[in-house]
Scaffold this active site. Structure first.
Site, PDB file in Angstrom:
ATOM      1  N   TRP A 103      -7.079   2.762  -0.526  1.00 55.15           N
ATOM      2  CA  TRP A 103      -6.078   2.054  -1.467  1.00 55.15           C
ATOM      3  C   TRP A 103      -4.983   3.130  -2.286  1.00 55.15           C
ATOM      4  O   TRP A 103      -3.807   3.122  -2.166  1.00 55.15           O
ATOM      5  CB  TRP A 103      -6.639   1.320  -2.630  1.00 55.15           C
ATOM      6  CG  TRP A 103      -7.202  -0.052  -2.025  1.00 55.15           C
ATOM      7  CD1 TRP A 103      -8.281  -0.236  -1.442  1.00 55.15           C
ATOM      8  CD2 TRP A 103      -6.376  -0.997  -2.059  1.00 55.15           C
ATOM      9  NE1 TRP A 103      -8.326  -1.444  -1.034  1.00 55.15           N
ATOM     10  CE2 TRP A 103      -7.088  -2.202  -1.418  1.00 55.15           C
ATOM     11  CE3 TRP A 103      -5.024  -1.348  -2.477  1.00 55.15           C
ATOM     12  CZ2 TRP A 103      -6.446  -3.245  -1.089  1.00 55.15           C
ATOM     13  CZ3 TRP A 103      -4.448  -2.540  -2.203  1.00 55.15           C
ATOM     14  CH2 TRP A 103      -5.344  -3.575  -1.474  1.00 55.15           C
ATOM     15  N   ASP A 166      -5.481   2.276 -11.088  1.00 55.13           N
ATOM     16  CA  ASP A 166      -5.824   0.977 -10.296  1.00 55.13           C
ATOM     17  C   ASP A 166      -7.229   0.679 -10.370  1.00 55.13           C
ATOM     18  O   ASP A 166      -7.855   1.366  -9.553  1.00 55.13           O
ATOM     19  CB  ASP A 166      -5.220   0.875  -8.730  1.00 55.13           C
ATOM     20  CG  ASP A 166      -5.487  -0.029  -7.874  1.00 55.13           C
ATOM     21  OD1 ASP A 166      -5.929  -1.087  -8.259  1.00 55.13           O
ATOM     22  OD2 ASP A 166      -5.233  -0.013  -6.815  1.00 55.13           O
ATOM     23  N   LYS A 190     -11.304 -10.137  -7.677  1.00 54.76           N
ATOM     24  CA  LYS A 190     -12.462  -9.660  -7.393  1.00 54.76           C
ATOM     25  C   LYS A 190     -13.264  -9.930  -8.667  1.00 54.76           C
ATOM     26  O   LYS A 190     -14.168 -10.651  -8.582  1.00 54.76           O
ATOM     27  CB  LYS A 190     -12.558  -7.896  -7.381  1.00 54.76           C
ATOM     28  CG  LYS A 190     -11.739  -7.455  -5.955  1.00 54.76           C
ATOM     29  CD  LYS A 190     -10.359  -7.183  -6.068  1.00 54.76           C
ATOM     30  CE  LYS A 190     -10.143  -6.168  -4.801  1.00 54.76           C
ATOM     31  NZ  LYS A 190     -10.194  -6.704  -3.325  1.00 54.76           N
TER      32      LYS A 190
END
Lengths: 359, 359
Positions: A103, A166, A190
């Site tokens: 990511w 993040d 999530k």
């Protein structure tokens, strides 16, 4: 439903608390006697405003978000934010990124559209070893790498520039040390609610640094000034998120309540699962102990020819979505807030049973 | 619900078909025996892929979208697209915008971040009178102005440059003449489904014109190449939209089915309502007959001191969200696809009854 629901280990969109889904179903045609579904409400009407304000207040309380941070309900997900963050913060065009997995690597690549990007680290490593510039606009860190199963157990302490995190895949699973953060963002899909909602927490002194090419609808200052209603927000997703926040607030476990209770259960779930993997001779998790994620547990069968049999047996045992990300292969168990302890126990039973039969 | 639902005239988010909401409630905890809510499904799993593909195919069929157009399921709404469109299409930095009301005025302002903008028209007017540049990258038109109640009954025929239409508030209420269009976009929250989903239809030859500063997550080519799954799409909103598409496909009215039936009912609803307003001495709609919207009907009480009494009585009569947009005042009845004929009839009865009492 009469039969119990299967356990769903999807990395996201992911399992949600069953009581929340039940309430959403019940209120679908008529929210609180309004005669409307939440989906049908004007975002400017008093009914939705009350939903929005309650969601924001509960979230602020759960994460102890300081007054100097604004909470924005936005769209575009983590990959959207990879561009939105530099468009809002890369005022002088210098961004440092710690690459600790898939990511953050994507974040670094996207930031290059807007700034000179320096890679502060090539892998998870002590902050003292990072290459940081004193004049960077910000330092970007992905605090939980969903694909790689790597999590910062403590937020890095950065003195050179504001830290942007993040935290998509572990937000609300543990507290956030706001004294170390300038801006945090998280896709909802999530631990929070439906995909399509993105939460941004931004310190007020960072609100006025956007590049001229930053779209109004994604400009933190514009969004903050309009209480996230410059454009029509994803109203239904905010409503579901608000119910999830309330579920966390009321959660109790091991004598604790709220986020502390959720964190305690998350620690126990992860400890049990890693112990089972480490104690086996068929499975392995390849992440160093100090940065193992509590949320995403990738693992491999040492004999990969057994992968298909493993997944087929898991489905039969009502254990869903265990296949690893296509870029790394193997398996992955995502054990977010809404995964009960019983789900992890059922997975461990299956791991051991499968090992007995195939080990 | 035992009692009938009120009629909801919200401009958006807006009324949805009751059978769709019922199905969403029923499937909330277990979609088709999968053991998951749609909100809990990986966007890359076979269950959600089947939902996505069915939604796209039904939409393509309903609007007869030619093969050379790609359909993208995006985020950010109409106000987001005001920036996303020029970032994708303003390759040489020249954009012509016809300003016909509040929405196109906002589009023109936002496009100025990325291009030299020429105002092609200052108000609704014949295309022949527009100031258009032969070398513009595109011409922007809002084909239904939600706030002003102005609708193009026929798409302008533009020969100078590709036509981009913002059809947010009347998409799927009537056919689209694709031979005149290069790109069309629509926020979902009026005729399609939950807020937070944005549909984009783009002709393939326009896919390769993005500016370097266009974020990957909003780059039409990137999104098209990833079947709208470059980032996690708003999965639940796509599911609800798919059910709405199916509802339209199965809709029958006055011997017609599908979009033709929906359009026929929309024409009748609008005709009845405008006739009632024009025939009264208490109310007035101020839009010229040739560009009156079938979807959004703004109207004023000639004695504005009666506004509060009008709205209070409407709420008592179970007619919700009739207050006009704050920028123009007065009243507005949005009568989208999902508003039944009975809703318009109930509104007309109330209009006449209120006029008898106060006229």
């Amino acid at each position: 439903m009469s039969r119990p629901r299967p356990f769903n280990f999807s990395a996201g969109p992911a399992v949600l608390p069953e009581p929340v889904l039940g309430q959403v179903a019940e209120e679908m045609l008529d929210w609180h006697g309004s005669g409307m579904s939440v989906m049908e409400m004007s975002h400017r009407g008093r009914e939705f405003i009350s939903i929005y304000e309650a969601a924001e207040a509960t979230l602020r309380e759960l994460l102890a978000v300081p007054r100097e941070f604004r909470i924005l309900f936005m769209q575009g997900g983590g990959l959207g934010e990879n561009a939105v963050v530099p468009m809002n913060l890369a005022r002088t065009g210098k961004v440092d990124v710690a690459v600790t997995g898939s990511w953050s690597r994507k974040s670094a690549a996207e930031a290059r559209r807007y700034a000179d990007v320096q890679i502060a680290a090539e892998a998870f490593s002590p902050t003292a070893q990072w290459r940081l510039r004193e004049d960077a606009d910000y330092v970007h860190v992905c605090t939980n790498e969903t694909i790689d199963g790597i999590e910062f157990q403590e937020l890095p302490r950065i003195d050179t520039a504001p830290l942007v995190i993040d935290c998509s895949s572990h937000v609300l699973s543990r507290p956030i040390n706001w004294s170390r953060v300038g801006c945090a963002f998280a896709g909802a899909q999530k631990n929070i609610g439906p995909a399509g909602l993105t939460l941004v927490f931004v310190r007020e002194d960072l609100l006025d640094r956007a590049l001229p090419i930053c779209p109004s609808a994604f400009n933190y200052k514009v969004v903050a000034e309009h209480q996230s209603m410059f454009n029509t927000p994803p109203t239904f997703a905010i409503y579901v998120a608000g119910l999830v926040f309330q579920w966390i607030k009321n959660f109790s476990y091991a004598g604790k309540t709220g986020l502390a209770a959720i964190e305690q259960r998350n620690v126990e779930k992860a400890t049990l699962l890693y112990a089972a993997l480490d104690g086996s001779s068929l499975y392995e998790n390849r992440v160093a102990a100090e940065c193992r994620s509590r949320m995403n547990v990738p693992f491999y069968l040492k004999d990969e020819r057994l992968n298909d049999a493993f997944l087929a047996g898991a489905r039969e045992a009502q254990l869903l979505q265990l296949k690893g990300h296509k870029s790394v292969g193997g398996m992955r168990a995502s054990i977010y807030n809404a995964m009960p302890l019983e789900g992890v126990q059922a997975l461990i039973s299956y791991l051991q049973d499968f090992e007995k039969r195939h080990g």
